[in-house]
Enzyme design. Structure first.
Site, mmCIF file in Angstrom:
data_model
loop_
_atom_site.group_PDB
_atom_site.id
_atom_site.type_symbol
_atom_site.label_atom_id
_atom_site.label_comp_id
_atom_site.label_asym_id
_atom_site.label_seq_id
_atom_site.Cartn_x
_atom_site.Cartn_y
_atom_site.Cartn_z
ATOM 1 C CB SER A 70 5.478 -4.328 4.074
ATOM 2 O OG SER A 70 4.371 -5.047 3.179
ATOM 3 C CE LYS A 73 3.239 -2.165 2.644
ATOM 4 N NZ LYS A 73 1.916 -3.157 3.080
ATOM 5 C CE1 TYR A 195 2.483 -0.914 -1.529
ATOM 6 C CE2 TYR A 195 1.630 -2.843 -2.633
ATOM 7 C CZ TYR A 195 1.945 -2.313 -1.614
ATOM 8 O OH TYR A 195 1.608 -2.983 -0.676
ATOM 9 C CE1 TYR A 246 1.800 -6.164 6.703
ATOM 10 C CE2 TYR A 246 3.297 -7.991 7.441
ATOM 11 C CZ TYR A 246 2.893 -6.964 6.644
ATOM 12 O OH TYR A 246 3.847 -6.520 5.824
ATOM 13 C CB VAL A 264 5.959 -10.940 2.908
ATOM 14 C CG1 VAL A 264 4.903 -10.753 3.553
ATOM 15 C CG2 VAL A 264 5.886 -10.065 1.569
#
Length: 310
Positions: A70, A73, A195, A246, A264
């Site tokens: 992530s 992103k 993705y 998060y 992660v």
């Protein structure tokens, strides 16, 4: 007390942090829901700091590639924001979610508009919009990371991509649900392939600290060209601070005091605007998906140096 308020070199700070981390018993669990990540040794540790001029310092496994997940992103957000500007925010919000990163809960009562670009639903929207504008969102990301890191060998981890594809039902559900509200342009299978490739990028702490440098330079790329306006760079940093870890973003801001984004795979990037960018990696995760040793190391960095946005 900070050991240095305006360090001339970050190396002694990094070495001290690495020694402290080594003395601390390992904790956390790898991301076992992605089998290709489950085999990582949770005790591995690396950390790098890059200055705006490209000078980079590191300790431990700082040149060992790991699955960025992530963290990517941040870069797809910047690449799309550079193309469409504020129109992006009609399709994804800027608020903390308060729910797990792969939650479906909020999408229904918010009409398919994800809370922010860093939860999975929001990242799918950003990737979808970047893919519409470039024809290859994952390729655009990879080209950007190679250029900014100075590492032309940086690439995808095909095993991780295949593992995520085989265990991607929740992301598929998010994509189809948002498509039912008209918030996805591309066919969902095409979006998911983009993705999963994006998340499978393998990069080192050095690579990612350098690649994040445009956020410390207020939107300026490594070659001196402008990717984002100063205001847009501020926006990305702000969303990282409030949403980048998060549903632990408040605790991260409290402990670390920097814009940051975790993955992660065990990595976390962080930004000291105008001063430096950081990347830390340790695969042992807490229950919210953030690296236990990584958060601790960044906490020590801001304490020892006095560098923070607060």
């Amino acid at each position: 007390m900070a050991i240095m308020s305006t360090p001339t070199t970050f190396q002694p700070v990094l070495e001290r942090i690495a020694e402290e981390i080594e003395r601390t018993p390992g904790s956390g669990r790898t991301a076992d829901y992605i089998p290709a990540l489950a085999a990582c040794d949770p005790r591995r540790f690396g950390m790098a700091v890059a200055e705006p001029d490209g000078t980079v310092y590191g300790v431990g496994d700082w040149r060992e590639p790991f699955s960025a997940q992530s963290i990517t992103k941040v870069f797809t957000l910047a690449l799309d924001l550079a193309r469409e500007g504020d129109a992006l925010w009609e399709h994804v919000g800027r608020e903390p979610s308060g729910n797990p990163f792969n939650s479906l809960v909020q999408l229904e009562y918010e009409n398919g508009i994800p809370r922010n670009p860093f939860i999975n639903a929001g990242a799918l929207v950003v990737t979808d919009r970047l893919h519409t504008r470039t024809g290859d969102a994952a390729g655009e990301l990879l080209d950007f990371l190679r250029a900014e890191s100075g590492n032309p060998g940086l690439t995808y981890d095909e095993e991780v991509a295949a593992s995520e594809t085989a265990h991607g039902d929740r992301n598929a559900a998010l994509g189809h649900f948002m498509a039912s509200y008209g918030n996805i342009d591309n066919p969902v299978p095409v979006l998911l392939e983009q993705y999963f490739r994006q998340c499978s990028v393998a990069a080192s702490c050095a690579d990612l600290a350098l690649a994040t440098g445009f956020l410390a330079r207020h939107g300026i790329r490594a070659d001196g060209s402008r990717l984002l306006s100063r205001s847009q760079a501020k926006q990305v940093n702000a969303v990282m601070l409030t949403c980048g870890t998060y549903d632990a973003a408040g605790d991260f801001a409290y402990r670390v005091g920097l814009p940051g984004k975790s993955g992660v795979g065990g990595g976390i990037i962080a930004v000291v605007p105008g001063r430096c960018t950081l990347c830390v990696w340790s695969p042992g995760l807490d229950e919210r998906g953030n690296s236990v040793a990584g958060v601790a190391a960044l906490d020590r960095f801001t304490t020892l140096t006095g560098l923070s946005v607060f």
